[in-house]
Motif scaffolding. Structure first.
Motif, PDB file in Angstrom:
ATOM      1  N   PHE A 234      30.252  20.266  28.901  1.00  0.00           N
ATOM      2  CA  PHE A 234      29.268  19.932  27.838  1.00  0.00           C
ATOM      3  C   PHE A 234      29.756  20.710  26.670  1.00  0.00           C
ATOM      4  CE2 PHE A 234      27.295  19.613  32.201  1.00  0.00           C
ATOM      5  CZ  PHE A 234      26.822  18.149  32.087  1.00  0.00           C
ATOM      6  N   PHE A 235      29.277  20.268  25.560  1.00  0.00           N
ATOM      7  CA  PHE A 235      29.308  20.988  24.333  1.00  0.00           C
ATOM      8  C   PHE A 235      28.065  20.766  23.342  1.00  0.00           C
ATOM      9  CE2 PHE A 235      33.333  18.969  25.755  1.00  0.00           C
ATOM     10  CZ  PHE A 235      34.180  19.753  25.530  1.00  0.00           C
ATOM     11  N   ARG A 236      27.845  21.808  22.653  1.00  0.00           N
ATOM     12  CA  ARG A 236      26.835  21.768  21.965  1.00  0.00           C
ATOM     13  C   ARG A 236      27.036  21.890  20.350  1.00  0.00           C
ATOM     14  NH1 ARG A 236      22.229  20.668  25.026  1.00  0.00           N
ATOM     15  NH2 ARG A 236      22.113  22.115  26.858  1.00  0.00           N
ATOM     16  N   ASP A 237      26.082  21.390  19.428  1.00  0.00           N
ATOM     17  CA  ASP A 237      26.021  21.384  18.133  1.00  0.00           C
ATOM     18  C   ASP A 237      27.453  20.851  17.518  1.00  0.00           C
ATOM     19  OD1 ASP A 237      23.920  22.984  18.094  1.00  0.00           O
ATOM     20  OD2 ASP A 237      25.025  24.935  18.709  1.00  0.00           O
ATOM     21  N   GLN A 238      27.720  19.684  18.120  1.00  0.00           N
ATOM     22  CA  GLN A 238      28.792  18.936  17.482  1.00  0.00           C
ATOM     23  C   GLN A 238      28.518  17.971  16.362  1.00  0.00           C
ATOM     24  OE1 GLN A 238      32.052  19.767  18.602  1.00  0.00           O
ATOM     25  NE2 GLN A 238      31.207  21.394  19.699  1.00  0.00           N
ATOM     26  N   ASP A 239      28.803  18.102  15.214  1.00  0.00           N
ATOM     27  CA  ASP A 239      28.266  17.288  14.129  1.00  0.00           C
ATOM     28  C   ASP A 239      29.368  16.156  13.707  1.00  0.00           C
ATOM     29  OD1 ASP A 239      27.056  16.024  11.834  1.00  0.00           O
ATOM     30  OD2 ASP A 239      27.471  17.872  10.540  1.00  0.00           O
ATOM     31  N   LEU A 240      29.794  15.262  14.553  1.00  0.00           N
ATOM     32  CA  LEU A 240      30.863  14.421  14.558  1.00  0.00           C
ATOM     33  C   LEU A 240      30.464  13.086  13.994  1.00  0.00           C
ATOM     34  CD1 LEU A 240      32.607  14.712  17.943  1.00  0.00           C
ATOM     35  CD2 LEU A 240      33.017  16.158  15.803  1.00  0.00           C
ATOM     36  N   THR A 241      31.269  12.584  13.028  1.00  0.00           N
ATOM     37  CA  THR A 241      31.171  11.286  12.653  1.00  0.00           C
ATOM     38  C   THR A 241      31.618  10.243  13.716  1.00  0.00           C
ATOM     39  OG1 THR A 241      33.292  10.882  11.785  1.00  0.00           O
ATOM     40  CG2 THR A 241      31.617  11.850  10.157  1.00  0.00           C
ATOM     41  N   GLN A 242      31.299   9.223  13.677  1.00  0.00           N
ATOM     42  CA  GLN A 242      32.046   8.178  14.592  1.00  0.00           C
ATOM     43  C   GLN A 242      33.221   8.228  14.682  1.00  0.00           C
ATOM     44  OE1 GLN A 242      30.316   4.140  14.379  1.00  0.00           O
ATOM     45  NE2 GLN A 242      28.191   4.735  15.244  1.00  0.00           N
ATOM     46  N   GLU A 243      33.943   8.441  13.728  1.00  0.00           N
ATOM     47  CA  GLU A 243      35.317   8.470  13.386  1.00  0.00           C
ATOM     48  C   GLU A 243      36.248   9.605  14.267  1.00  0.00           C
ATOM     49  OE1 GLU A 243      33.945   5.482  10.914  1.00  0.00           O
ATOM     50  OE2 GLU A 243      33.327   7.477  10.994  1.00  0.00           O
ATOM     51  N   GLN A 244      35.341  10.702  14.147  1.00  0.00           N
ATOM     52  CA  GLN A 244      35.933  11.959  14.646  1.00  0.00           C
ATOM     53  C   GLN A 244      35.467  12.164  16.063  1.00  0.00           C
ATOM     54  OE1 GLN A 244      33.402  14.544  12.247  1.00  0.00           O
ATOM     55  NE2 GLN A 244      35.160  15.658  11.570  1.00  0.00           N
ATOM     56  N   HIS A 245      34.622  11.280  16.621  1.00  0.00           N
ATOM     57  CA  HIS A 245      34.258  10.984  18.023  1.00  0.00           C
ATOM     58  C   HIS A 245      35.242  10.298  18.599  1.00  0.00           C
ATOM     59  CE1 HIS A 245      30.876   9.392  21.052  1.00  0.00           C
ATOM     60  NE2 HIS A 245      31.702  10.257  21.613  1.00  0.00           N
ATOM     61  N   ILE A 246      35.840   9.098  18.002  1.00  0.00           N
ATOM     62  CA  ILE A 246      36.937   8.312  18.604  1.00  0.00           C
ATOM     63  C   ILE A 246      38.081   9.060  18.468  1.00  0.00           C
ATOM     64  CG2 ILE A 246      38.196   6.382  17.863  1.00  0.00           C
ATOM     65  CD1 ILE A 246      35.480   5.075  16.745  1.00  0.00           C
ATOM     66  N   ALA A 247      38.607   9.797  17.395  1.00  0.00           N
ATOM     67  CA  ALA A 247      39.619  10.426  17.407  1.00  0.00           C
ATOM     68  C   ALA A 247      39.633  11.408  18.521  1.00  0.00           C
ATOM     69  CB  ALA A 247      39.755  11.180  16.157  1.00  0.00           C
ATOM     70  N   PHE A 248      38.586  12.223  18.866  1.00  0.00           N
ATOM     71  CA  PHE A 248      38.788  13.300  19.688  1.00  0.00           C
ATOM     72  C   PHE A 248      39.160  12.397  21.216  1.00  0.00           C
ATOM     73  CE2 PHE A 248      36.159  15.486  23.318  1.00  0.00           C
ATOM     74  CZ  PHE A 248      37.181  16.586  23.258  1.00  0.00           C
ATOM     75  N   ALA A 249      38.165  11.462  21.341  1.00  0.00           N
ATOM     76  CA  ALA A 249      38.499  10.769  22.691  1.00  0.00           C
ATOM     77  C   ALA A 249      39.784  10.202  22.853  1.00  0.00           C
ATOM     78  CB  ALA A 249      37.603   9.573  22.858  1.00  0.00           C
ATOM     79  N   ARG A 250      40.458   9.904  21.898  1.00  0.00           N
ATOM     80  CA  ARG A 250      41.906   9.254  21.901  1.00  0.00           C
ATOM     81  C   ARG A 250      42.920  10.372  22.396  1.00  0.00           C
ATOM     82  NH1 ARG A 250      42.256   4.174  19.950  1.00  0.00           N
ATOM     83  NH2 ARG A 250      40.889   3.629  18.220  1.00  0.00           N
ATOM     84  N   HIS A 251      42.478  11.398  22.293  1.00  0.00           N
ATOM     85  CA  HIS A 251      43.542  12.370  22.699  1.00  0.00           C
ATOM     86  C   HIS A 251      43.785  12.394  24.477  1.00  0.00           C
ATOM     87  CE1 HIS A 251      44.466  14.956  19.251  1.00  0.00           C
ATOM     88  NE2 HIS A 251      42.948  14.862  18.990  1.00  0.00           N
ATOM     89  N   PHE A 252      42.680  11.631  25.021  1.00  0.00           N
ATOM     90  CA  PHE A 252      42.935  11.780  26.517  1.00  0.00           C
ATOM     91  C   PHE A 252      43.335  10.175  26.858  1.00  0.00           C
ATOM     92  CE2 PHE A 252      39.681  14.839  25.032  1.00  0.00           C
ATOM     93  CZ  PHE A 252      40.078  15.763  25.792  1.00  0.00           C
TER      94      PHE A 252
END
Length: 285
Positions: free
Chosen positions: A56-74
């Motif tokens: 779990f992570f708190r206080d993540q002010d991500l755009t949808q694009e950043q959300h997608i980019a983070f997930a693509r690392h996996f």
């Protein structure tokens, strides 16, 4: 013989980690998942995921694009059939409930087990949350397996279950089961799967998508599935997460089941999920 996985050898790379329970779940503190250097921390985050099952992570002010980019690392991302076809980011599944839509995810399940290759994991970001309620619970299905008797383990390890998308999404997508089956035919997965990275054995049937166990009578199948479903309800293998706006849960769908508590109606709860594609479940004897 089952593999013994040594979590102590996982390198979490200096992350600040606060375990939630001894069985499952940990919060990772003081990290920005949208930072430009996040790629350097992915190996440690992946190790934390394997170690704790859900992070779990708190206080993540991500755009949808950043959300997608983070997930693509996996890994590669998948698109859910419930995602509107005209939205700009098809990888993002928006799950919104409020006065006109009561939450329907309040059963223990693993995501998309109706796929030939169910997801590796999901990354869920809270956009809007009720003042109270709407928590999500997670269960460690490897520990659920370990609590079975030796005789039940041996019996279940030779069985195959069928998983059917229409059990949930025929009604939600307003389609006949046959229409859904044209694109997503029912899939056969082992009742006990082997985690491809840890080698641990995991109970892999769930109330949402599992229709029956092959080779058993209807009555035998119902009894055994009911028995296995109940293993997720053991509070000693669970954790419970209280959401805030900007909170993220990243769970390993190969070892976790989860339940979204639908106690907040008629308040609003809006989440966005990006899902990482996985591989075909197998059992290694």
């Amino acid at each position: 013989m089952a593999t013994t996985f040594d979590r102590a050898k996982l390198d979490t790379g200096g992350l600040t980690i606060k375990p939630m329970t001894p069985a499952i779940g940990a919060e990772i503190l003081n990290i920005d998942l949208g930072a430009t250097d996040i790629a350097s921390r992915i190996p440690a985050i992946r190790a934390a995921l394997l170690k704790h099952g859900v992070i779990f992570f708190r206080d993540q002010d991500l755009t949808q694009e950043q959300h997608i980019a983070f997930a693509r690392h996996f890994g590669e991302l998948e698109v859910h059939p419930a995602t509107p076809k005209d939205q700009p980011n098809p990888e993002v599944l928006r799950i919104a409930h409020g006065p006109k839509s009561r939450g329907q995810e309040n059963n223990w399940h693993s995501d998309v087990t109706w796929r030939e290759k169910p997801s590796l994991g999901s990354i869920l970001l809270a956009r809007e949350v009720p003042e109270c309620g709407g928590d999500t619970c997670f269960a460690n299905m490897h520990l659920a397996y370990e609590r079975l008797s030796d005789q039940m383990k041996c019996f279940c390890e030779g069985l195959t279950a069928v998983h059917d998308i229409s059990r949930v999404f025929a009604r939600r997508l307003k389609k006949a089961p046959e229409e859904l089956h044209d694109q997503y035919p029912p899939m056969r997965h082992p009742v006990i799967r082997t985690h491809p990275e840890t080698g641990e054995r995991v109970i892999y049937v769930n109330t949402a998508f599992t229709s029956h166990i092959e080779g058993l009578s209807a009555e035998e199948s119902r009894w055994l599935l009911s028995h296995l479903y109940k293993t997720a309800m053991d509070v000693e293998i669970q954790c419970r997460f209280r959401w805030e706006v900007g909170s993220i849960a990243f769970w390993d769908n190969r070892v976790c089941q989860h339940l979204a508590v639908s106690d907040y109606f008629p308040a609003r709860r809006v989440m966005e999920r990006v899902t990482i594609a996985g591989d075909k479940p197998y059992f290694q004897g």
